[in-house]
Design a protein around this motif. Structure first.
Motif, PDB file in Angstrom:
ATOM      1  N   PHE A   1       4.165 -46.626  17.399  1.00 26.15           N
ATOM      2  CA  PHE A   1       4.137 -46.006  16.081  1.00 26.15           C
ATOM      3  C   PHE A   1       5.266 -44.997  15.964  1.00 26.15           C
TER       4      PHE A   1
ATOM      5  N   SER B   1       4.474 -38.963  13.506  1.00 25.19           N
ATOM      6  CA  SER B   1       3.933 -38.573  12.210  1.00 25.19           C
ATOM      7  C   SER B   1       3.365 -37.171  12.314  1.00 25.19           C
TER       8      SER B   1
ATOM      9  N   ASP C   1      -5.794 -42.111  18.689  1.00 20.71           N
ATOM     10  CA  ASP C   1      -4.956 -42.504  17.554  1.00 20.71           C
ATOM     11  C   ASP C   1      -3.976 -41.393  17.181  1.00 20.71           C
TER      12      ASP C   1
ATOM     13  N   LEU D   1       0.624 -40.716  17.691  1.00 25.18           N
ATOM     14  CA  LEU D   1       1.589 -40.421  16.639  1.00 25.18           C
ATOM     15  C   LEU D   1       2.450 -39.203  16.970  1.00 25.18           C
TER      16      LEU D   1
ATOM     17  N   SER E   1     -11.150 -46.523  17.544  1.00 19.18           N
ATOM     18  CA  SER E   1      -9.773 -46.393  17.066  1.00 19.18           C
ATOM     19  C   SER E   1      -9.592 -47.156  15.762  1.00 19.18           C
ATOM     20  N   CYS E   2      -8.734 -46.625  14.894  1.00 21.68           N
ATOM     21  CA  CYS E   2      -8.379 -47.342  13.672  1.00 21.68           C
ATOM     22  C   CYS E   2      -6.949 -47.873  13.738  1.00 21.68           C
ATOM     23  N   ASN E   3      -6.210 -47.484  14.769  1.00 22.31           N
ATOM     24  CA  ASN E   3      -4.808 -47.896  14.884  1.00 22.31           C
ATOM     25  C   ASN E   3      -4.579 -48.979  15.930  1.00 22.31           C
ATOM     26  N   PHE E   4      -5.544 -49.180  16.804  1.00 23.43           N
ATOM     27  CA  PHE E   4      -5.371 -50.135  17.895  1.00 23.43           C
ATOM     28  C   PHE E   4      -6.485 -51.166  17.879  1.00 23.43           C
ATOM     29  N   THR E   5      -6.136 -52.394  18.158  1.00 21.11           N
ATOM     30  CA  THR E   5      -7.111 -53.469  18.223  1.00 21.11           C
ATOM     31  C   THR E   5      -7.848 -53.421  19.566  1.00 21.11           C
TER      32      THR E   5
END
Length: 229
Positions: A3, A6, A145, A149, A181-185
């Motif tokens: 990523f 951020s 997550d 960033l 997590s919402c960013n990683f599978t």
């Protein structure tokens, strides 16, 4: 998955978030946002009940505990407050969780300021020695997550590269690590945490609601559990 850095990966951002949430709680009693929603909290609690049932002997650490929602939910599910600890690198997050704990008469939950990547989490009063190999269960709901960033160092590595081994060494042999997590599978989390270096092995997953788009199906969040050999 890599990523771009951020503001969501900066301490300054989270300090500002929790400064505002602490002020809101003091003014109107608003406990703040529940990251990933109440359903994700409920599912993590259900998994915990099935795999590490309540016991006075348990030791549970949440990494990046924020406003304490997950730990409060564990108390409501029957877990002893004296077995639970939350750490966060934002002082106002800890002040907020402590204030909410006081309002709920759950002051025995331990909340401390701690930068997980550079500092040792404080032990529970019942624990002896350092924190290595001392925790039955580590929990993470969104912290991995956020760390992913963060700004890269001169070698091109993000701070999150230090996370897996630091987490693994805190867990007792046979203990668990549960991450949402919402960013990683699920597969990406397995690749990072199920390694010979960590000594963690994939244990189970939590089924979340799925969606379909462009002929593919997936979940908004992934929850995966690992067990230490």
């Amino acid at each position: 998955m890599a990523f771009q850095p951020s503001r969501l990966g900066t301490k300054e951002h989270w300090d500002k978030v929790y400064e505002e949430e602490l002020a809101n709680f003091r003014e109107i009693g608003d406990e703040g946002e529940i990251w990933f929603g109440e359903e994700s909290v409920d599912k993590m609690v259900e998994w915990t009940e099935e795999n590490t049932p309540p016991s006075d002997e348990l030791s549970v650490l949440e990494i990046g505990s924020g406003n304490g929602t997950l730990l409060f939910a564990l108390v409501e599910a029957g877990y002893s407050r004296k077995c639970l600890s939350g750490i966060d690198y934002s002082p106002d997050a800890v002040s907020l969780s402590r204030a909410i704990a006081s309002s709920r008469e759950m002051q025995d939950i331990q909340f401390n300021v701690c930068d997980f990547l550079t500092e040792e989490p404080p032990v529970l009063p019942k624990m002896t020695g350092d924190t290595s190999n001392n925790w039955d269960l580590l929990l993470d709901k969104g912290t991995y997550d956020a760390i992913a960033l963060g700004e890269k160092d001169d070698g091109g590595n993000t701070p999150v590269s230090r996370y897996p081994t630091r987490a693994a060494r805190l867990i007792k042999p046979g203990g668990y690590f549960l991450i949402t997590s919402c960013n990683f599978t699920e597969d990406e989390l397995k690749e990072v945490f199920d390694t010979s270096e960590t000594g963690l092995r994939y244990h189970s997953r939590i089924q979340h609601p799925t969606f379909s788009f462009g002929g593919k199906s997936g979940s908004i969040v992934s929850s995966v559990a690992f067990r230490k050999l």
